[in-house]
Scaffold this active site. Structure first.
Site, mmCIF file in Angstrom:
data_model
loop_
_atom_site.group_PDB
_atom_site.id
_atom_site.type_symbol
_atom_site.label_atom_id
_atom_site.label_comp_id
_atom_site.label_asym_id
_atom_site.label_seq_id
_atom_site.Cartn_x
_atom_site.Cartn_y
_atom_site.Cartn_z
ATOM 1 N N LYS A 93 0.824 -1.218 0.000
ATOM 2 C CA LYS A 93 0.000 0.000 0.000
ATOM 3 C C LYS A 93 0.861 1.271 0.000
ATOM 4 O O LYS A 93 2.063 1.219 0.278
ATOM 5 C CB LYS A 93 -0.934 -0.042 1.203
ATOM 6 C CG LYS A 93 -1.977 -1.170 1.123
ATOM 7 C CD LYS A 93 -2.952 -1.085 2.298
ATOM 8 C CE LYS A 93 -4.040 -2.136 2.201
ATOM 9 N NZ LYS A 93 -5.036 -1.987 3.307
ATOM 10 N N TYR A 140 -12.468 -1.295 -3.816
ATOM 11 C CA TYR A 140 -12.983 -1.463 -2.455
ATOM 12 C C TYR A 140 -14.498 -1.283 -2.380
ATOM 13 O O TYR A 140 -15.027 -1.023 -1.299
ATOM 14 C CB TYR A 140 -12.274 -0.496 -1.501
ATOM 15 C CG TYR A 140 -10.891 -0.953 -1.085
ATOM 16 C CD1 TYR A 140 -10.730 -2.053 -0.238
ATOM 17 C CD2 TYR A 140 -9.746 -0.286 -1.522
ATOM 18 C CE1 TYR A 140 -9.468 -2.477 0.162
ATOM 19 C CE2 TYR A 140 -8.475 -0.706 -1.117
ATOM 20 C CZ TYR A 140 -8.353 -1.799 -0.272
ATOM 21 O OH TYR A 140 -7.105 -2.218 0.128
ATOM 22 N N ASN A 192 -2.073 0.323 6.634
ATOM 23 C CA ASN A 192 -1.582 -0.923 7.232
ATOM 24 C C ASN A 192 -0.716 -1.753 6.294
ATOM 25 O O ASN A 192 -0.690 -2.973 6.376
ATOM 26 C CB ASN A 192 -2.760 -1.728 7.818
ATOM 27 C CG ASN A 192 -3.770 -2.122 6.775
ATOM 28 O OD1 ASN A 192 -3.608 -1.811 5.597
ATOM 29 N ND2 ASN A 192 -4.803 -2.825 7.185
ATOM 30 N N HIS A 211 -2.275 -5.320 1.480
ATOM 31 C CA HIS A 211 -3.581 -5.947 1.295
ATOM 32 C C HIS A 211 -3.365 -7.436 1.085
ATOM 33 O O HIS A 211 -2.366 -7.837 0.488
ATOM 34 C CB HIS A 211 -4.269 -5.358 0.045
ATOM 35 C CG HIS A 211 -5.500 -6.131 -0.356
ATOM 36 N ND1 HIS A 211 -6.717 -5.912 0.243
ATOM 37 C CD2 HIS A 211 -5.670 -7.134 -1.254
ATOM 38 C CE1 HIS A 211 -7.610 -6.748 -0.299
ATOM 39 N NE2 HIS A 211 -6.995 -7.495 -1.200
ATOM 40 N N GLU A 240 -9.923 -9.978 -7.521
ATOM 41 C CA GLU A 240 -8.957 -8.901 -7.311
ATOM 42 C C GLU A 240 -7.784 -9.015 -8.280
ATOM 43 O O GLU A 240 -7.318 -8.002 -8.823
ATOM 44 C CB GLU A 240 -8.470 -8.923 -5.853
ATOM 45 C CG GLU A 240 -9.590 -8.530 -4.893
ATOM 46 C CD GLU A 240 -9.254 -8.754 -3.428
ATOM 47 O OE1 GLU A 240 -10.120 -8.449 -2.581
ATOM 48 O OE2 GLU A 240 -8.145 -9.229 -3.116
HETATM 49 N N1 UDP Z 1 -9.700 -0.045 7.230
HETATM 50 C C1 UDP Z 1 -9.748 1.177 7.882
HETATM 51 N N2 UDP Z 1 -10.405 1.253 9.088
HETATM 52 C C2 UDP Z 1 -11.006 0.175 9.666
HETATM 53 C C3 UDP Z 1 -10.956 -1.061 9.001
HETATM 54 C C4 UDP Z 1 -10.292 -1.148 7.788
HETATM 55 O O1 UDP Z 1 -9.227 2.159 7.375
HETATM 56 O O2 UDP Z 1 -11.596 0.309 10.762
HETATM 57 C C5 UDP Z 1 -8.998 -0.148 5.934
HETATM 58 C C6 UDP Z 1 -7.659 -0.850 6.064
HETATM 59 O O3 UDP Z 1 -6.745 -0.256 5.135
HETATM 60 C C7 UDP Z 1 -8.033 -2.264 5.650
HETATM 61 C C8 UDP Z 1 -9.054 -2.013 4.543
HETATM 62 O O4 UDP Z 1 -9.798 -0.890 5.022
HETATM 63 O O5 UDP Z 1 -6.900 -3.008 5.217
HETATM 64 C C9 UDP Z 1 -9.996 -3.149 4.252
HETATM 65 O O6 UDP Z 1 -10.618 -3.565 5.459
HETATM 66 P P1 UDP Z 1 -10.787 -5.100 5.827
HETATM 67 O O7 UDP Z 1 -11.713 -5.187 6.971
HETATM 68 O O8 UDP Z 1 -11.115 -5.871 4.595
HETATM 69 O O9 UDP Z 1 -9.313 -5.487 6.364
HETATM 70 P P2 UDP Z 1 -8.185 -6.429 5.707
HETATM 71 O O10 UDP Z 1 -8.864 -7.525 4.957
HETATM 72 O O11 UDP Z 1 -7.343 -5.534 4.817
HETATM 73 O O12 UDP Z 1 -7.387 -6.941 6.880
HETATM 74 MG MG MG Z 2 -10.303 -7.440 3.500
#
Ligand code: UDP
Ligand code: MG
Length: 140
Positions: A11, A51, A114, A117, A128
């Site tokens: 990212k 997204y 974070n 992905h 994806e």
């Molecule tokens: N995200 C965020 N705030 C939150 C949860 C998720 O900004 O409270 C962002 C973060 O970058 C995350 C992405 O949205 O990686 C997608 O969320 P998901 O729950 O799918 O998490 P992941 O699968 O990436 O662990």
């Molecule tokens: Mg996810």
């Protein structure tokens, strides 16, 4: 049977902070083979499409602007049990809850920024990967 491919992005925060090479090294050291890789910057429209599943969540707008804020690496990875092993390698969404040694524990800044992905299912890995790559662009 679980599939053998997953999709990842390094990212914008991780690229901007100089962690791209170390993250790819961790991924290949964990036994994943790179079968496709691109360095690019998403438009806000493309990030919003990628997204779209999170459209109703409160962080969607922030996520879209962050994911289009700078270059990323998009890659397709191959390994047995790729989706679940890769989620283990990257750790929890919130880096403060990620296991020590995971990519998010090592390189992420916050729950939003974070570092990486990782697809959450074989079906989404396919969707994806095809957002970024045609089959002809992948090493078969
Ligand atoms: N995200 C965020 N705030 C939150 C949860 C998720 O900004 O409270 C962002 C973060 O970058 C995350 C992405 O949205 O990686 C997608 O969320 P998901 O729950 O799918 O998490 P992941 O699968 O990436 O662990
Ligand atoms: Mg996810």
């Amino acid at each position: 049977m679980s599939g053998n491919r997953t999709f990842t992005m390094v990212k914008p925060d991780a690229v901007a902070n100089g962690h791209m090479g170390n993250i790819i090294a961790d991924i290949t050291a964990a036994g994943f083979k790179v079968v496709g890789m691109k360095y690019l910057q998403l438009s806000a429209e493309q990030a919003g499409q990628f997204y779209a599943v999170h459209k109703e969540r409160p962080f969607y707008g922030e996520l879209v602007s962050y994911m289009s804020s700078g270059p990323i690496v998009a890659a397709v990875l191959e390994k047995a049990n790729a989706v679940s092993d890769f989620r283990t390698l990257i750790g929890a969404t919130d880096p403060s809850k990620a296991e020590p040694g995971t990519i998010r524990a090592k390189y992420a800044q916050s729950i939003a920024a974070n570092a990486v992905h990782g697809s959450d299912s074989d079906e989404n890995a396919g969707i994806e990967a095809s957002f970024f790559f045609s089959n002809l662009e992948l090493v078969l």
